[in-house]
Enzyme design. Structure first.
Site, PDB file in Angstrom:
ATOM      1  N   ASN A   1       0.813  -1.216   0.000  1.00 37.56           N
ATOM      2  CA  ASN A   1       0.000   0.000   0.000  1.00 37.56           C
ATOM      3  C   ASN A   1       0.848   1.268   0.000  1.00 37.56           C
ATOM      4  O   ASN A   1       0.322   2.367   0.164  1.00 37.56           O
ATOM      5  CB  ASN A   1      -0.946   0.002   1.210  1.00 37.56           C
ATOM      6  CG  ASN A   1      -2.016  -1.068   1.100  1.00 37.56           C
ATOM      7  OD1 ASN A   1      -2.522  -1.343   0.011  1.00 37.56           O
ATOM      8  ND2 ASN A   1      -2.345  -1.692   2.218  1.00 37.56           N
TER       9      ASN A   1
ATOM     10  N   CYS B   1       3.306   6.873   7.465  1.00 34.13           N
ATOM     11  CA  CYS B   1       4.671   7.294   7.156  1.00 34.13           C
ATOM     12  C   CYS B   1       5.020   6.773   5.770  1.00 34.13           C
ATOM     13  O   CYS B   1       4.742   5.608   5.449  1.00 34.13           O
ATOM     14  CB  CYS B   1       5.631   6.739   8.208  1.00 34.13           C
ATOM     15  SG  CYS B   1       7.373   7.060   7.886  1.00 34.13           S
TER      16      CYS B   1
ATOM     17  N   HIS C   1       2.953   2.460   2.161  1.00 39.88           N
ATOM     18  CA  HIS C   1       3.295   3.148   3.403  1.00 39.88           C
ATOM     19  C   HIS C   1       4.094   2.193   4.280  1.00 39.88           C
ATOM     20  O   HIS C   1       4.126   0.981   4.046  1.00 39.88           O
ATOM     21  CB  HIS C   1       2.061   3.713   4.117  1.00 39.88           C
ATOM     22  CG  HIS C   1       1.052   2.692   4.533  1.00 39.88           C
ATOM     23  ND1 HIS C   1      -0.274   2.970   4.689  1.00 39.88           N
ATOM     24  CD2 HIS C   1       1.171   1.390   4.822  1.00 39.88           C
ATOM     25  CE1 HIS C   1      -0.922   1.904   5.051  1.00 39.88           C
ATOM     26  NE2 HIS C   1      -0.075   0.928   5.156  1.00 39.88           N
TER      27      HIS C   1
END
Length: 420
Positions: free
Chosen positions: A317, A354, A319
């Site tokens: 995904n 993040c 991240h």
């Protein structure tokens, strides 16, 4: 196939058929004669030619060509009159036949051993290929893991990262085995249609005892409803041999739009997909409702700056994997605690994702009087904060540490351990 293999070992003496030669005919240009028994006799030269001819044209037994065996007699060893054709003369060499049968049985036994192979390793018992399976009437998923040599740390026990990865792996395999895996990382088909993904918002983990190298652990996981738009996932990790509880974990998940990166409500179509798998059971870890304060440079005792994710820290995904966050908060834990204590529990709140270009700071504060003598302290409690370099906080956490001990004993169980 066995019959074909055995005929290759038969020793059969080729005998010419009298009916195949016309009276008064020639074989190799030499005259032949017929004795009183109706068997044609030939001169030595003709027999020599016949032996060579037979060597070039192997005889047949039951329609199967048979190779000519070695040890044919020379011309001067062949009697002038061949022995009469009897049943005994036509039988094969019994020693060769026995060797053929033995070879066949040995080959069959070897093949049967391969087909009937059963794993003897503990981590493969009940789960031969480590894929896991649905249990508890379809409401839970179970998978076994063997602790590898590269999954242990300086204490010769499984690292926190290893155990967290096992939890994540079973969660994804649960979705896959239940037939709900769409074209995404844990997303169902309906979620994929709406560009939705799961993100974790809170996780609580209790480490009762750490497995060591070579131990086999059994992980059970299941899901339950959490409010109107969330889902709770629980795990229980046991020692496969004894059934002892090693780790317990509870987590809360919500949906996020993959394109807008904003949280989303739980669509009715997705609820219909996963609702049948929800378990009506309390969480395996009691919720820690204490507020986690935000740490600053002035309130933190230890700060580790300049942390950056690597390419391998990203999931599909795009991240950073949530397990990596745990590594980062432990980066700022004081070394005396890491040397003399082991992590007993942790509570994590994920606030922001993040990405690969992020630069982070890890802050840790030790509560109470423990900072004066960390190595000789009993229970130690720490607070953690993980923030981006430009200020926004992406995760807060609380960890509890206990003095290192050889073994621990858990007492909680949601589902019975599988018998070994």
């Amino acid at each position: 196939m066995a019959a074909t293999a055995s005929t290759a070992f038969f020793s059969v003496s080729p005998v010419s058929d009298a009916s195949s030669v016309k009276p008064g005919g020639n074989v190799g240009g030499l005259p032949t004669s017929v004795d009183a028994r109706g068997i044609r006799s030939k001169s030595v030269s003709s027999r020599s030619l016949q032996v060579k001819a037979n060597a070039q044209a192997p005889a047949k037994v039951n329609g199967t060509r048979v190779g000519v065996m070695e040890g044919l007699k020379s011309d001067d060893q062949i009697s002038c009159s061949p022995p009469p054709r009897t049943f005994i003369n036509q039988l094969p060499d019994w020693s060769m036949l026995l060797a053929a049968i033995t070879t066949i049985f040995l080959a069959a036994e070897k093949q049967w051993t391969v087909v009937d192979w059963k794993p003897k390793r503990l981590d493969m018992l009940g789960d031969p290929f480590g894929l896991g399976r649905i249990v508890q009437d379809g409401l839970a998923f179970r998978q076994n893991f063997s602790i590898r040599s590269y999954e242990i740390g300086a204490d010769r026990t499984a690292s926190v990262e290893t155990l967290m990865n096992h939890l994540q792996d079973t969660a994804l395999n649960h979705v896959k085995q239940a037939g709900l895996l769409g074209d995404g990382f844990g997303s169902t088909p309906e979620m994929c249609k709406k560009n939705l993904i799961w993100v974790v918002t809170k996780m609580q983990v209790v480490f009762d005892r750490y497995p060591t190298w070579g131990d086999v652990v059994q992980v059970d996981t299941w899901v339950a409803a959490a409010g109107k738009n969330g889902m709770r996932r629980d795990w229980v990790l046991r020692d496969y041999n004894t059934g002892e509880i090693l780790t317990r974990a509870s987590s809360c998940w919500v949906m996020m739009n993959k394109q807008t990166r904003k949280l989303s409500k739980l669509p009715d179509e997705v609820r219909a997909e996963i609702g049948g798998f929800f378990v009506d059971a309390p969480p395996v870890v009691d919720e820690d409702s204490r507020k986690l304060p935000k740490l600053t440079d002035s309130s933190a005792d230890y700060i580790n700056t300049g942390l950056t994710p690597r390419w391998g820290d990203l999931d599909v995904n795009q991240h950073v994997n949530n397990v990596k966050y745990v590594d980062w908060i432990l980066e700022s834990a004081p070394e005396p605690i890491l040397e003399s204590h082991e992590l007993a529990s942790m509570t994590l709140e994920y606030r922001k994702e993040c990405t690969k270009d992020s630069v982070l700071d890890s802050l840790t504060s030790v509560l109470g009087d423990a900072p004066n003598d960390l190595a000789n302290s009993g229970q130690v409690e720490c607070q953690h904060s993980l923030r981006l370099k430009d200020g926004p906080e992406i995760m807060k956490g609380r960890t509890e540490w206990r003095p290192k001990r050889p073994q621990g004993h858990g007492s909680f169980g949601q589902f019975p351990a599988e018998s070994s």
